[in-house]
Motif scaffolding. Sequence first.
Motif, mmCIF file in Angstrom:
data_model
loop_
_atom_site.group_PDB
_atom_site.id
_atom_site.type_symbol
_atom_site.label_atom_id
_atom_site.label_comp_id
_atom_site.label_asym_id
_atom_site.label_seq_id
_atom_site.Cartn_x
_atom_site.Cartn_y
_atom_site.Cartn_z
ATOM 1 N N SER A 1 -17.140 18.970 -8.429
ATOM 2 C CA SER A 1 -17.379 17.644 -8.116
ATOM 3 C C SER A 1 -17.139 17.197 -6.985
ATOM 4 C CB SER A 1 -16.555 17.039 -9.123
ATOM 5 O OG SER A 1 -16.751 17.308 -10.449
ATOM 6 N N LYS A 2 -17.940 16.026 -6.444
ATOM 7 C CA LYS A 2 -17.450 15.524 -5.264
ATOM 8 C C LYS A 2 -16.482 14.240 -5.636
ATOM 9 C CE LYS A 2 -20.934 17.319 -2.884
ATOM 10 N NZ LYS A 2 -20.835 18.038 -1.697
ATOM 11 N N VAL A 3 -15.396 14.453 -4.502
ATOM 12 C CA VAL A 3 -14.386 13.429 -4.718
ATOM 13 C C VAL A 3 -14.268 12.552 -3.192
ATOM 14 C CG1 VAL A 3 -11.896 13.096 -4.996
ATOM 15 C CG2 VAL A 3 -12.837 14.939 -6.137
ATOM 16 N N GLY A 4 -14.462 11.381 -3.511
ATOM 17 C CA GLY A 4 -14.235 10.341 -2.529
ATOM 18 C C GLY A 4 -13.183 9.152 -2.254
ATOM 19 N N ILE A 5 -12.955 8.865 -1.535
ATOM 20 C CA ILE A 5 -11.888 7.500 -1.331
ATOM 21 C C ILE A 5 -12.539 6.625 -0.139
ATOM 22 C CG2 ILE A 5 -10.302 8.435 0.235
ATOM 23 C CD1 ILE A 5 -8.507 7.592 -2.210
ATOM 24 N N CYS A 6 -12.140 5.425 -0.398
ATOM 25 C CA CYS A 6 -12.326 4.419 0.867
ATOM 26 C C CYS A 6 -11.103 3.825 1.238
ATOM 27 C CB CYS A 6 -13.343 3.527 0.366
ATOM 28 S SG CYS A 6 -13.495 2.009 1.505
ATOM 29 N N LYS A 7 -10.467 4.082 2.644
ATOM 30 C CA LYS A 7 -9.312 3.421 2.895
ATOM 31 C C LYS A 7 -9.540 1.820 3.038
ATOM 32 C CE LYS A 7 -7.907 7.653 5.284
ATOM 33 N NZ LYS A 7 -7.543 8.285 6.527
ATOM 34 N N GLY A 8 -8.395 1.391 2.892
ATOM 35 C CA GLY A 8 -8.263 -0.346 2.815
ATOM 36 C C GLY A 8 -9.035 -0.874 1.794
ATOM 37 N N ASP B 1 -4.157 2.341 0.124
ATOM 38 C CA ASP B 1 -2.852 2.641 1.231
ATOM 39 C C ASP B 1 -3.613 3.946 1.966
ATOM 40 O OD1 ASP B 1 -0.062 2.412 2.174
ATOM 41 O OD2 ASP B 1 -0.545 4.411 1.990
ATOM 42 N N ALA B 2 -3.548 3.633 3.441
ATOM 43 C CA ALA B 2 -4.237 4.739 4.145
ATOM 44 C C ALA B 2 -3.583 6.113 4.129
ATOM 45 C CB ALA B 2 -4.287 4.383 5.731
ATOM 46 N N ASP B 3 -2.285 5.999 4.187
ATOM 47 C CA ASP B 3 -1.526 7.346 3.986
ATOM 48 C C ASP B 3 -1.685 7.785 2.743
ATOM 49 O OD1 ASP B 3 -0.508 7.014 6.461
ATOM 50 O OD2 ASP B 3 1.332 6.072 6.077
ATOM 51 N N LEU B 4 -1.636 7.103 1.389
ATOM 52 C CA LEU B 4 -1.967 7.874 0.210
ATOM 53 C C LEU B 4 -3.095 8.197 -0.083
ATOM 54 C CD1 LEU B 4 0.744 5.292 -1.685
ATOM 55 C CD2 LEU B 4 1.004 7.633 -1.217
ATOM 56 N N SER B 5 -4.098 7.381 0.803
ATOM 57 C CA SER B 5 -5.283 7.988 0.467
ATOM 58 C C SER B 5 -5.660 9.306 1.019
ATOM 59 C CB SER B 5 -6.534 7.137 1.357
ATOM 60 O OG SER B 5 -6.348 5.883 0.561
ATOM 61 N N ASP B 6 -5.039 9.611 2.356
ATOM 62 C CA ASP B 6 -4.906 10.953 2.794
ATOM 63 C C ASP B 6 -4.345 11.875 1.921
ATOM 64 O OD1 ASP B 6 -6.475 10.139 5.044
ATOM 65 O OD2 ASP B 6 -4.290 9.819 6.324
ATOM 66 N N ALA B 7 -3.217 11.373 1.218
ATOM 67 C CA ALA B 7 -2.493 12.355 0.213
ATOM 68 C C ALA B 7 -3.359 12.961 -0.848
ATOM 69 C CB ALA B 7 -1.358 11.876 -0.069
ATOM 70 N N TYR B 8 -4.366 11.857 -1.297
ATOM 71 C CA TYR B 8 -5.023 12.235 -2.469
ATOM 72 C C TYR B 8 -5.979 12.986 -2.060
ATOM 73 C CZ TYR B 8 -6.605 9.809 -6.734
ATOM 74 O OH TYR B 8 -6.702 9.480 -8.410
ATOM 75 N N MET B 9 -6.774 12.883 -0.729
ATOM 76 C CA MET B 9 -7.952 13.902 -0.214
ATOM 77 C C MET B 9 -7.123 15.331 -0.242
ATOM 78 S SD MET B 9 -10.662 12.226 -0.492
ATOM 79 C CE MET B 9 -10.151 11.956 -1.995
ATOM 80 N N GLU B 10 -5.990 15.317 0.398
ATOM 81 C CA GLU B 10 -5.422 16.587 0.359
ATOM 82 C C GLU B 10 -5.417 17.261 -0.853
ATOM 83 O OE1 GLU B 10 -4.934 18.591 3.287
ATOM 84 O OE2 GLU B 10 -5.782 17.017 4.417
ATOM 85 N N ASP C 1 -7.578 20.816 -2.642
ATOM 86 C CA ASP C 1 -7.165 22.098 -3.322
ATOM 87 C C ASP C 1 -7.709 22.260 -4.731
ATOM 88 O OD1 ASP C 1 -5.376 22.265 -1.223
ATOM 89 O OD2 ASP C 1 -3.491 21.214 -2.483
ATOM 90 N N ILE C 2 -8.332 21.327 -5.353
ATOM 91 C CA ILE C 2 -8.778 21.404 -6.403
ATOM 92 C C ILE C 2 -10.257 21.799 -6.429
ATOM 93 C CG2 ILE C 2 -9.379 20.281 -8.786
ATOM 94 C CD1 ILE C 2 -6.741 20.850 -8.072
ATOM 95 N N VAL C 3 -11.151 21.090 -5.552
ATOM 96 C CA VAL C 3 -12.773 21.008 -5.591
ATOM 97 C C VAL C 3 -13.380 21.599 -4.102
ATOM 98 C CG1 VAL C 3 -13.060 19.035 -7.000
ATOM 99 C CG2 VAL C 3 -13.067 18.699 -4.727
ATOM 100 N N GLY C 4 -12.375 21.705 -3.215
ATOM 101 C CA GLY C 4 -12.692 22.380 -1.783
ATOM 102 C C GLY C 4 -12.874 21.463 -0.984
ATOM 103 N N ARG C 5 -12.466 21.741 0.235
ATOM 104 C CA ARG C 5 -12.592 20.684 1.365
ATOM 105 C C ARG C 5 -13.773 20.267 1.633
ATOM 106 N NH1 ARG C 5 -8.595 18.655 4.100
ATOM 107 N NH2 ARG C 5 -7.182 20.443 3.464
ATOM 108 N N GLU C 6 -14.829 21.071 1.530
ATOM 109 C CA GLU C 6 -16.259 20.788 1.596
ATOM 110 C C GLU C 6 -16.622 19.557 0.829
ATOM 111 O OE1 GLU C 6 -16.278 24.242 -1.056
ATOM 112 O OE2 GLU C 6 -15.233 23.486 0.520
ATOM 113 N N ASN C 7 -16.146 19.314 -0.376
ATOM 114 C CA ASN C 7 -16.472 18.423 -1.182
ATOM 115 C C ASN C 7 -15.579 17.111 -1.588
ATOM 116 O OD1 ASN C 7 -18.492 20.200 -2.746
ATOM 117 N ND2 ASN C 7 -16.836 21.496 -3.257
ATOM 118 N N ILE C 8 -15.011 16.690 -0.379
ATOM 119 C CA ILE C 8 -14.134 15.728 -0.590
ATOM 120 C C ILE C 8 -14.655 14.929 0.900
ATOM 121 C CG2 ILE C 8 -12.118 16.834 -1.398
ATOM 122 C CD1 ILE C 8 -11.010 16.470 1.549
#
Length: 220
Positions: free
Chosen positions: A5-12, A136-145, A149-156
């Motif tokens: 799966s692709k996982v995405g987030i928008c900061k702010g 929240d910008a910092d927590l968005s980064d934590a979410y993506m990290e 780990d789950i879907v692979g960095r290429e899928n975030i």
Amino acid sequence: MARPSKVGICKGAAMAGASFFDITIQGKGSHAAMPHQSRDPLVIASDLVGSLQTILSRNIAPLDTCVLSVTQIHSGSAYNVVPDSASLAGTIRYFKDEVCQLAETRMRELCAGFATAYGVTINIDLRNIFDVLMNDADLSDAYMEAAADIVGRENISGTDEPATGSEDFADMLKVVPGAYCRIGHSGTTGLHNPSFFLDPEVLPVGASVMARIVERRLAN
């Protein structure tokens, strides 16, 4: 094996705030063969729908996002009767409170002007339903990290575009900082459609990302 799966987030500002509105036009009915005896609320409602769109084109700054959609119009019950009332309903979507306030002010002014011009009574009820969802910008980064780990960095993706849909999770984020992500799945039909399909294979992905966030943050 299923594709990750692709996982995405928008900061702010990630999802729009929303106000809902109801407009009631009280005119005067008549026989359809004698419309000159009426104050036709259907004609007024039709004109008002078009005029409401000028708020976006002539009042809201071009670089500010605002959506004003009339989604309901109700009036009449017979072929040969001009009804005495009509109602409109819909929604405003926005990313800045001042943009919403401007849109609401102009809606009230247009309704008052139409009431005077046509000699009818127009009531408008505007109410805020959802606030702008702020990630929240910092927590968005934590979410993506954690998601990596789950879907692979290429899928975030940490640079998703804001969505003009709304979400009541925004109310929680006003109290406790957090982040709201999106997980892609195999369905191709959007929300609010009877053909919408939620792929059950994404449920373990979402649960795993949440669990991984807990593991990462407890480790710190």
